[in-house]
Design a protein around this motif. Structure first.
Motif, short mmCIF file in Angstrom:
data_model
loop_
_atom_site.label_atom_id
_atom_site.label_comp_id
_atom_site.label_asym_id
_atom_site.label_seq_id
_atom_site.Cartn_x
_atom_site.Cartn_y
_atom_site.Cartn_z
N HIS A 112 -16.44 -7.83 20.48
CA HIS A 112 -16.87 -6.49 20.09
C HIS A 112 -15.71 -5.57 19.72
CE1 HIS A 112 -21.04 -7.26 21.11
NE2 HIS A 112 -20.66 -7.73 22.28
N GLN A 113 -14.49 -6.06 19.90
CA GLN A 113 -13.34 -5.24 19.55
C GLN A 113 -13.08 -5.34 18.06
OE1 GLN A 113 -9.77 -6.41 21.56
NE2 GLN A 113 -8.65 -4.58 20.99
N GLN A 114 -13.01 -4.22 17.40
CA GLN A 114 -12.83 -4.19 15.96
C GLN A 114 -11.35 -4.19 15.61
OE1 GLN A 114 -14.68 -0.88 14.05
NE2 GLN A 114 -14.31 -1.62 11.99
N GLN A 115 -10.95 -5.17 14.80
CA GLN A 115 -9.57 -5.25 14.36
C GLN A 115 -9.39 -4.40 13.11
OE1 GLN A 115 -7.18 -6.80 16.00
NE2 GLN A 115 -8.50 -7.71 17.55
N ILE A 116 -8.45 -3.48 13.16
CA ILE A 116 -8.19 -2.59 12.03
C ILE A 116 -6.92 -3.05 11.33
CG2 ILE A 116 -7.70 -0.23 11.32
CD1 ILE A 116 -9.27 0.74 13.73
N THR A 117 -7.05 -3.37 10.06
CA THR A 117 -5.92 -3.81 9.26
C THR A 117 -5.58 -2.72 8.26
OG1 THR A 117 -6.67 -6.10 9.46
CG2 THR A 117 -5.04 -5.62 7.75
N VAL A 118 -4.30 -2.40 8.15
CA VAL A 118 -3.83 -1.38 7.22
C VAL A 118 -3.09 -2.07 6.08
CG1 VAL A 118 -2.43 0.68 6.89
CG2 VAL A 118 -3.65 0.34 9.05
N ARG A 119 -3.61 -1.93 4.88
CA ARG A 119 -2.96 -2.47 3.69
C ARG A 119 -2.18 -1.36 2.99
NH1 ARG A 119 -4.03 -8.15 3.41
NH2 ARG A 119 -6.11 -8.50 4.25
N GLU A 120 -1.25 -1.75 2.14
CA GLU A 120 -0.47 -0.76 1.40
C GLU A 120 -0.39 -1.15 -0.06
OE1 GLU A 120 3.51 -0.13 2.75
OE2 GLU A 120 3.76 1.73 1.60
N ILE A 121 -0.65 -0.18 -0.92
CA ILE A 121 -0.53 -0.36 -2.37
C ILE A 121 0.42 0.72 -2.88
CG2 ILE A 121 -1.75 -0.20 -4.57
CD1 ILE A 121 -2.34 -2.74 -3.21
N LYS A 122 1.37 0.31 -3.72
CA LYS A 122 2.38 1.23 -4.22
C LYS A 122 2.17 1.51 -5.71
CE LYS A 122 5.83 -0.20 -0.81
NZ LYS A 122 7.20 -0.73 -0.58
N PHE A 123 2.25 2.78 -6.07
CA PHE A 123 2.13 3.24 -7.45
C PHE A 123 3.44 3.90 -7.87
CE2 PHE A 123 -2.17 2.77 -6.11
CZ PHE A 123 -2.97 2.64 -7.24
N VAL B 66 -6.35 1.57 3.76
CA VAL B 66 -5.37 1.40 2.68
C VAL B 66 -4.43 2.59 2.68
CG1 VAL B 66 -5.01 0.99 0.23
CG2 VAL B 66 -7.09 0.14 1.33
N LYS B 67 -3.14 2.29 2.72
CA LYS B 67 -2.10 3.30 2.58
C LYS B 67 -1.60 3.26 1.15
CE LYS B 67 2.43 4.68 4.38
NZ LYS B 67 3.53 4.31 5.31
N VAL B 68 -1.87 4.31 0.41
CA VAL B 68 -1.48 4.39 -1.00
C VAL B 68 -0.18 5.19 -1.09
CG1 VAL B 68 -2.21 4.98 -3.33
CG2 VAL B 68 -3.92 4.36 -1.61
N THR B 69 0.83 4.58 -1.69
CA THR B 69 2.16 5.20 -1.75
C THR B 69 2.58 5.40 -3.19
OG1 THR B 69 2.79 4.09 0.32
CG2 THR B 69 4.57 4.96 -1.04
#
Length: 236
Positions: free
Chosen positions: A91-102, A128-131
Motif C-alpha cells: 500500500h506504500q506508494q512509490q513516488i518517482t521524480v523525472r527531469e526534462i531539460k529545455f 516531473v521536474k522541468v528545467t
C-alpha cells in the motif's frame, strides 16, 4: 534486478529477536497467550510458564524495564509480522521524480518531443521536474523560460498540475509538475457511449415503415392475366 542467491555473498539477515533461553535478563514482565498481564516474574519461571503451554517465551519490548515478554507460537508470530510488512509495502506508494531539460531557444520539433516525454511520465503517475537551462547572456531574459514553462503547463493541464511554480535557481529555472487527479484515479479519457438522438429516431422510423410497406407489396402475388375470348372458344 535481484541478485541470484548463489551469487549473493552477503550474509543472511540474522533474527535478533530473543526467545526462550536467549533471554538473559533476570526478570521479565509477562503477558500470557490470551493477552492477560501476568506480572513480573523471574525469567526461569516465565520460561516454565511458556513451556507448560507448549509455546515460546518471546521478548517483544526489550527496551522496557523490565523487558516485556509474551507467551506465543513464535513461528506463527514471525509469519504474521512478515505479512504485515508485506501489506504495508504493497500500500506504500512509490513516488518517482523525472527531469526534462529545455533550452530557452528550443526548436518547435524538439519542444514537441520533450513535451511527449513529460506527457508519458505523467501518465505513469510520476512527478516531473522541468528545467530551463540558460547559457551565457540568455540568463538576462528569464521571461523566455517562464513562457515555455507556462505553455507546457497549459497544454498538459489535463494530465498534470503545477506543484511548484517556475523558480529561478542560478542559471536554471525549474518547475515541478505532478499527475492530475484524473490520472491518479484512472478516470482520464473516460467517454460516455454515443446515444442516438430523438430527432434521428423520428427520421429513421418513417423510412423503416416505407421499406416494410414496399416489402409487403412485393410479397403479394400478381393475379394472372385473363385469356382472350377467341382462344377460350377454340378450347371449348
Amino acid at each position: 534486478m535481484p541478485v541470484p542467491r548463489r551469487f549473493d555473498r552477503r550474509p543472511p539477515e540474522r533474527d535478533t529477536t530473543r526467545i526462550n533461553e536467549r533471554i538473559r535478563v533476570p526478570e521479565v514482565r509477562l503477558i500470557d497467550d490470551e493477552g492477560n498481564q501476568i506480572g513480573v516474574l523471574k525469567t526461569p519461571d516465565a520460561l516454565v510458564f511458556a513451556q507448560e503451554r507448549d509455546l515460546d517465551l518471546v521478548e517483544v519490548a526489550p527496551e522496557a524495564h523490565p523487558p516485556v515478554c509474551r507467551v506465543l507460537d513464535y513461528s506463527k508470530y514471525k509469519y504474521e509480522q512478515a505479512q504485515k510488512v508485506k501489506q504495508a509495502r504493497k500500500h506504500q506508494q512509490q513516488i518517482t521524480v523525472r527531469e526534462i531539460k529545455f533550452r530557452p531557444k528550443i526548436a518547435e520539433h524538439d519542444y514537441d518531443t520533450k513535451k511527449h516525454h513529460v506527457e508519458r511520465f505523467l501518465k505513469h503517475k510520476d512527478k516531473v521536474k522541468v528545467t530551463i537551462m540558460f547559457r551565457g547572456r540568455e540568463v538576462t531574459h528569464p521571461e523566455r523560460g517562464t513562457m515555455i514553462l507556462d505553455r507546457l503547463a497549459e497544454e498538459l493541464s489535463e494530465l498534470g498540475v503545477v506543484e511548484q511554480r517556475p523558480m529561478q535557481e542560478g542559471r536554471n529555472m525549474t518547475m515541478m509538475m505532478a499527475p492530475s487527479k484524473a490520472v491518479l484515479t484512472g478516470r482520464l479519457g473516460e467517454v460516455d457511449g454515443d446515444q442516438p438522438s430523438e430527432a434521428g429516431e423520428s427520421e429513421t422510423a418513417p423510412a423503416g415503415a416505407s421499406g416494410d410497406g414496399a416489402a409487403t407489396a412485393a410479397a403479394e402475388p400478381t393475379p394472372p392475366a385473363p385469356e382472350p375470348p377467341a382462344a377460350a372458344a377454340e378450347a371449348s
